[in-house]
Scaffold this active site. Structure first.
Site, short mmCIF file in Angstrom:
data_model
loop_
_atom_site.label_atom_id
_atom_site.label_comp_id
_atom_site.label_asym_id
_atom_site.label_seq_id
_atom_site.Cartn_x
_atom_site.Cartn_y
_atom_site.Cartn_z
N SER A 167 0.87 -1.18 0.00
CA SER A 167 0.00 0.00 0.00
C SER A 167 0.91 1.22 0.00
O SER A 167 1.18 1.82 1.02
CB SER A 167 -0.94 -0.01 1.21
OG SER A 167 -0.24 0.21 2.41
N HIS A 181 -3.08 -6.07 2.78
CA HIS A 181 -2.19 -7.09 3.34
C HIS A 181 -2.90 -8.40 3.66
O HIS A 181 -2.27 -9.37 4.07
CB HIS A 181 -1.52 -6.57 4.62
CG HIS A 181 -0.70 -5.35 4.37
ND1 HIS A 181 -0.30 -4.50 5.37
CD2 HIS A 181 -0.19 -4.83 3.22
CE1 HIS A 181 0.42 -3.51 4.86
NE2 HIS A 181 0.49 -3.68 3.57
N GLN A 219 -6.29 -1.50 7.48
CA GLN A 219 -5.13 -2.34 7.18
C GLN A 219 -4.47 -2.93 8.43
O GLN A 219 -4.01 -4.05 8.42
CB GLN A 219 -4.12 -1.49 6.41
CG GLN A 219 -2.89 -2.22 5.93
CD GLN A 219 -1.98 -1.28 5.14
OE1 GLN A 219 -2.21 -1.02 3.97
NE2 GLN A 219 -0.96 -0.75 5.79
N GLU A 220 -4.43 -2.15 9.52
CA GLU A 220 -3.68 -2.61 10.69
C GLU A 220 -4.39 -2.26 11.99
O GLU A 220 -4.73 -1.10 12.22
CB GLU A 220 -2.28 -1.96 10.68
CG GLU A 220 -1.50 -2.34 9.43
CD GLU A 220 -0.21 -1.56 9.25
OE1 GLU A 220 0.31 -0.99 10.22
OE2 GLU A 220 0.27 -1.52 8.10
N GLU A 257 1.82 -9.02 7.40
CA GLU A 257 2.64 -8.54 8.52
C GLU A 257 2.51 -9.42 9.76
O GLU A 257 2.84 -9.01 10.88
CB GLU A 257 2.30 -7.07 8.83
CG GLU A 257 2.63 -6.16 7.64
CD GLU A 257 2.52 -4.69 7.95
OE1 GLU A 257 1.99 -4.31 9.01
OE2 GLU A 257 2.95 -3.89 7.09
N ASP A 274 -3.85 1.65 11.55
CA ASP A 274 -3.40 2.24 10.28
C ASP A 274 -4.51 1.97 9.29
O ASP A 274 -4.69 0.83 8.85
CB ASP A 274 -2.07 1.61 9.82
CG ASP A 274 -1.61 2.20 8.47
OD1 ASP A 274 -2.29 3.13 7.97
OD2 ASP A 274 -0.59 1.74 7.92
N GLU A 292 -3.24 6.18 11.77
CA GLU A 292 -2.35 6.49 10.65
C GLU A 292 -3.15 6.55 9.35
O GLU A 292 -4.06 5.74 9.16
CB GLU A 292 -1.29 5.38 10.60
CG GLU A 292 -0.28 5.47 9.48
CD GLU A 292 0.70 4.27 9.57
OE1 GLU A 292 0.94 3.74 10.68
OE2 GLU A 292 1.22 3.87 8.52
N ASP A 307 1.63 8.67 6.64
CA ASP A 307 2.50 7.66 6.03
C ASP A 307 2.46 7.84 4.51
O ASP A 307 3.36 8.45 3.92
CB ASP A 307 2.06 6.25 6.45
CG ASP A 307 2.83 5.16 5.71
OD1 ASP A 307 3.90 5.45 5.16
OD2 ASP A 307 2.36 4.00 5.68
N LYS A 356 10.10 5.38 6.79
CA LYS A 356 10.46 4.18 6.03
C LYS A 356 11.56 4.58 5.06
O LYS A 356 11.26 5.26 4.06
CB LYS A 356 9.24 3.68 5.24
CG LYS A 356 8.06 3.20 6.07
CD LYS A 356 6.85 2.96 5.16
CE LYS A 356 5.71 2.28 5.88
NZ LYS A 356 4.45 2.33 5.09
N HIS A 401 8.67 -0.93 9.29
CA HIS A 401 8.94 -1.95 8.27
C HIS A 401 8.06 -1.70 7.05
O HIS A 401 7.22 -0.79 7.05
CB HIS A 401 8.66 -3.34 8.85
CG HIS A 401 7.21 -3.54 9.22
ND1 HIS A 401 6.67 -4.77 9.51
CD2 HIS A 401 6.19 -2.66 9.34
CE1 HIS A 401 5.40 -4.65 9.79
NE2 HIS A 401 5.08 -3.38 9.71
N ARG A 402 8.18 -2.56 6.03
CA ARG A 402 7.22 -2.60 4.92
C ARG A 402 6.50 -3.94 4.99
O ARG A 402 6.95 -4.87 5.64
CB ARG A 402 7.91 -2.47 3.54
CG ARG A 402 8.70 -1.21 3.33
CD ARG A 402 7.96 0.08 3.57
NE ARG A 402 6.70 0.28 2.88
CZ ARG A 402 6.50 1.18 1.91
NH1 ARG A 402 7.50 1.95 1.51
NH2 ARG A 402 5.30 1.34 1.36
N SER A 403 5.39 -4.04 4.25
CA SER A 403 4.65 -5.31 4.30
C SER A 403 5.45 -6.43 3.63
O SER A 403 5.34 -7.59 4.02
CB SER A 403 3.28 -5.15 3.65
OG SER A 403 3.40 -4.55 2.39
N LYS A 436 7.03 0.19 14.13
CA LYS A 436 6.04 -0.75 13.62
C LYS A 436 6.78 -1.90 12.97
O LYS A 436 7.47 -1.70 11.96
CB LYS A 436 5.18 -0.08 12.54
CG LYS A 436 4.25 0.97 13.05
CD LYS A 436 3.06 1.28 12.12
CE LYS A 436 3.19 0.97 10.67
NZ LYS A 436 1.90 1.17 9.94
P1 PGA Z 1 3.16 -1.15 3.10
O1 PGA Z 1 2.29 -1.06 4.40
O2 PGA Z 1 4.53 -1.56 3.44
O3 PGA Z 1 2.42 -2.15 2.26
O4 PGA Z 1 3.13 0.23 2.49
C1 PGA Z 1 2.76 -0.57 5.62
C2 PGA Z 1 2.03 0.67 6.05
O5 PGA Z 1 1.14 1.18 5.34
O6 PGA Z 1 2.35 1.22 7.09
ZN ZN Z 2 0.78 2.98 6.77
#
Ligand code: PGA
Ligand code: ZN
Length: 403
Positions: free
Chosen positions: A40, A153, A160-161, A203, A236, A277, A303, A328, A356-358, A379
């Site tokens: 994402s 994810h 998403q989170e 994740e 998030d 987020e 983000d 990131k 991190h990234r996914s 994260k």
């Molecule tokens: P991504 O997701 O690594 O797929 O971008 C992580 C996030 O959105 O924080």
């Molecule tokens: Zn994010």
């Protein structure tokens, strides 16, 4: 001390997709960094170079490796301990605004393995080298543990989170409590949704299908109650991923920004939210502004909106759209620019959450980075799956190193 060689290979990330691993050498030291990848992604992230050929569904990185080979002779012989000069060289060799010529994946691989090589040749842990070089104050971040995955994810939930965040930054204790919470959650989810709910997303968080955000938060709340409310919660939304035709398609309803904001405030009142987020799409600036103008009890984190870009971070912090920013390194491409963004956050009194990234590798660079700069949070997903566990374990290792 100089760079004596640089090599790149195509390895697989945690989604089984190709990515670059960069190895950098001095006379008697080596550093290796495996580049992560997002799913994402923000539109303004630096450009990730992929082959676009038949291999791996177009996701091969052989082109990026060839690019690295083509500049190898310019990198060999460069002095160590001059990060900014090295990163400037990468930026000028690339020559584009979005790093699309060499690719941000190539560049971040080089830039971070350079940092790591500098630390290794000084026989210092990475966090120590970063803290010394940038005069930062090391401190453990609070853990943002993502125990339920949705969005891009995992199938199922739109948000998403769903994260739990221990109220303290005691490493061994908070990791143990997160694991305890995770096991309780696993039992509850399989009771309610059947054993399939124990499967995990990108994740490492559970990925129940047919569940609602409210159900998840109710579960979080009751488990947290049983653990003396050790945690706060964070989301998030990654809202760009459910923003369609100026509407948010959320749990099968079409919401406007105001309705989504009301929902966040309800979640915040009912469950307590430390932070949310990307509550709105990165293009829906008006909604971010409206949230900023309204009373809310949670921290608003950028983000996709900020993409670890120091100019965007400073701008949105000054406009009071964000209270914190995700860091990131691969969103911007170099260590120098990553540190500039962290600095911009500090100067504008907003929080940093290293992430991190996914799609991850087993590299633990971000654990050292988060500790070195004394980030507010980190994260790193759930404490399962090797690529996530490696980051938790590195934090535990650092907590032993400093004793
Ligand atoms: P991504 O997701 O690594 O797929 O971008 C992580 C996030 O959105 O924080
Ligand atoms: Zn994010």
């Amino acid at each position: 001390m100089k760079i004596t060689d640089v090599k790149a290979t195509e390895i697989l990330d945690s989604r089984g997709e190709p990515t670059i691993e960069v190895a950098m050498y001095s006379d008697d030291m080596t550093s290796v960094f495996g580049v992560p990848a997002g799913a994402s992604t923000g539109k303004k992230e630096a450009h990730e170079l992929r082959d676009g050929t038949d291999r791996y569904n177009g996701k091969g990185v052989q082109k990026a490796i060839e690019k690295l080979e083509s500049i190898r002779s310019k990198l060999v012989g460069q002095e160590l301990y001059e990060q900014e000069k090295f990163d400037d060289l990468l930026i000028s060799l690339d020559g584009t605004e979005d790093k699309s010529s060499l690719g941000a994946n190539t560049i971040v691989g080089l830039s971070l393995s350079y940092t790591l090589l500098c630390a290794n040749t000084k026989d210092q842990p990475l966090w120590r080298y970063i803290a010394d070089t940038y005069s930062t104050s090391p401190n453990f971040p609070r853990l943002y543990a993502n125990l339920v995955n949705g969005g891009k994810h995992a199938p199922g939930l739109d948000i998403q989170e769903f994260m739990i965040v221990p109220k303290n930054n005691n490493m061994p204790e908070s990791i143990e409590k997160i694991s305890e919470f995770r096991i309780k959650l696993k039992d509850e989810l399989s009771k309610i949704f059947g054993s399939g709910a124990e499967l995990v997303g990108d994740e490492g968080g559970f990925a129940p299908t047919g569940a609602t955000a409210k159900q998840m938060l109710d579960l979080y709340k009751s488990i947290n109650n049983s653990m003396d409310n050790y945690f706060e919660f964070a989301l998030d939304s990654a809202a760009s991923s459910f923003y369609k035709d100026d509407k948010y398609v959320y749990e099968k309803n079409e919401l406007n920004a105001k309705q989504l904001m009301d929902l966040y405030n309800r979640y915040s009142n009912d469950y307590g939210m430390l932070s949310i987020e990307d509550p709105f799409a990165e293009d829906d600036i008006e909604a971010w502004q409206a949230l900023s103008d309204t009373d809310h009890k949670f921290l608003v984190i950028g983000d996709d909106l900020t993409v670890t870009n120091y100019r965007l971070t400073a701008q949105y912090a000054q406009e009071k759209l964000i209270d914190g920013v995700i860091i990131k390194p691969n969103q911007i491409g170099t260590m120098t620019e990553t540190m500039q963004t962290i600095k911009a956050a500090g100067e504008n009194n907003i929080k940093t959450i290293v992430s991190h990234r996914s799609g991850e590798t087993t590299s633990t660079f971000i654990s050292d980075l988060a500790y070195a700069v004394g980030a507010f949070g980190i994260k790193i997903g759930a404490p399962v799956r090797g690529e996530r566990v490696a980051k938790y374990d590195r934090l535990l290792e650092i907590s032993k190193e400093i004793r």
